[in-house]
Design an enzyme around this catalytic site. Sequence first.
Site, short mmCIF file in Angstrom:
data_model
loop_
_atom_site.label_atom_id
_atom_site.label_comp_id
_atom_site.label_asym_id
_atom_site.label_seq_id
_atom_site.Cartn_x
_atom_site.Cartn_y
_atom_site.Cartn_z
NE ARG A 266 45.49 6.59 6.57
CZ ARG A 266 46.32 7.62 6.49
NH1 ARG A 266 46.37 8.50 7.45
NH2 ARG A 266 47.10 7.77 5.46
CG ASP A 267 41.28 4.36 4.70
OD1 ASP A 267 40.56 4.69 5.67
OD2 ASP A 267 41.92 5.18 4.02
NE ARG A 268 39.94 -4.42 8.26
CZ ARG A 268 40.64 -4.47 9.39
NH1 ARG A 268 40.79 -3.40 10.16
NH2 ARG A 268 41.21 -5.59 9.75
CG LEU A 269 44.70 0.04 0.42
CD1 LEU A 269 43.65 -0.80 -0.32
CD2 LEU A 269 44.76 1.44 -0.19
#
Length: 211
Positions: free
Chosen positions: A180-183
């Site tokens: 998620r959130d490109r994390l």
Amino acid sequence: MNDEPVHESDLAASWRVELQSLLHDVEAAEVVEPTAMQLATADADGRPSVRTVLRKGLDDRGVVFFTNLDSRKGRELAANPRAALVLPYVTLHRQVCVVGDVEQVTRAETVAYATSRPRGSQVSAWASRQSQPVADRATLEAQWAELDGRFGSEGPVPVPDFWGGFRVLPISVEFWWGRRDRLHDRFRYRRADGVPGSADDGGWVLERLNP
Ligand SMILES: Cc1cc2nc3c(=O)[nH]c(=O)nc-3n(C[C@H](O)[C@H](O)[C@H](O)COP(=O)(O)O)c2cc1C
């Protein structure tokens, strides 16, 4: 997307075991062309090229594919025996990136695999001067038909000496999990000495990378 965080303690002791576990999930997910992977090579000047090949072997030493040795990739690997692979499982939000040296597999390994292929594919290996220009489709089909007849239509097809396999011997294998959130989570198994070796010989460092 499975948004469970991945911790170092979740990873297997070797890249090979970690990859086999992922491939088990890939198989269960009925991914299209589950053995397809992208192979990058570079010519003697360092100019890269990339294409898809099928993974036909996986062992403690590396990842195997087969091809025409006179193809662009075959010539590039002869001049510069280094390669990179992407094993792309985008529908699972997963990716594996391999960097390594390359060796040719033995003739016995090549013959064992080549003769297991459907007969038509074996004839095509002879009929195609892979990566060379050809005038038209009719020329290709005429070559195939001529060779099919020469080998006796139903008879065994010899394995061309311009056909063979390569094993990519990793110096690094990176596993990626989309988050998620490109994390994202990324972990890399890296050869401490930069020289390929067995997945199980203790010569590997496991490290987390920034996404
Ligand atoms: C799904 C898929 C699987 C492929 N598998 C192979 C393969 O195992 N070996 C091969 O030589 N080419 C394979 N190809 C064709 C290559 O991508 C490429 O067109 C061909 O090998 C010539 O590449 P080159 O001119 O860069 O050497 C495959 C293509 C696709 C799309």
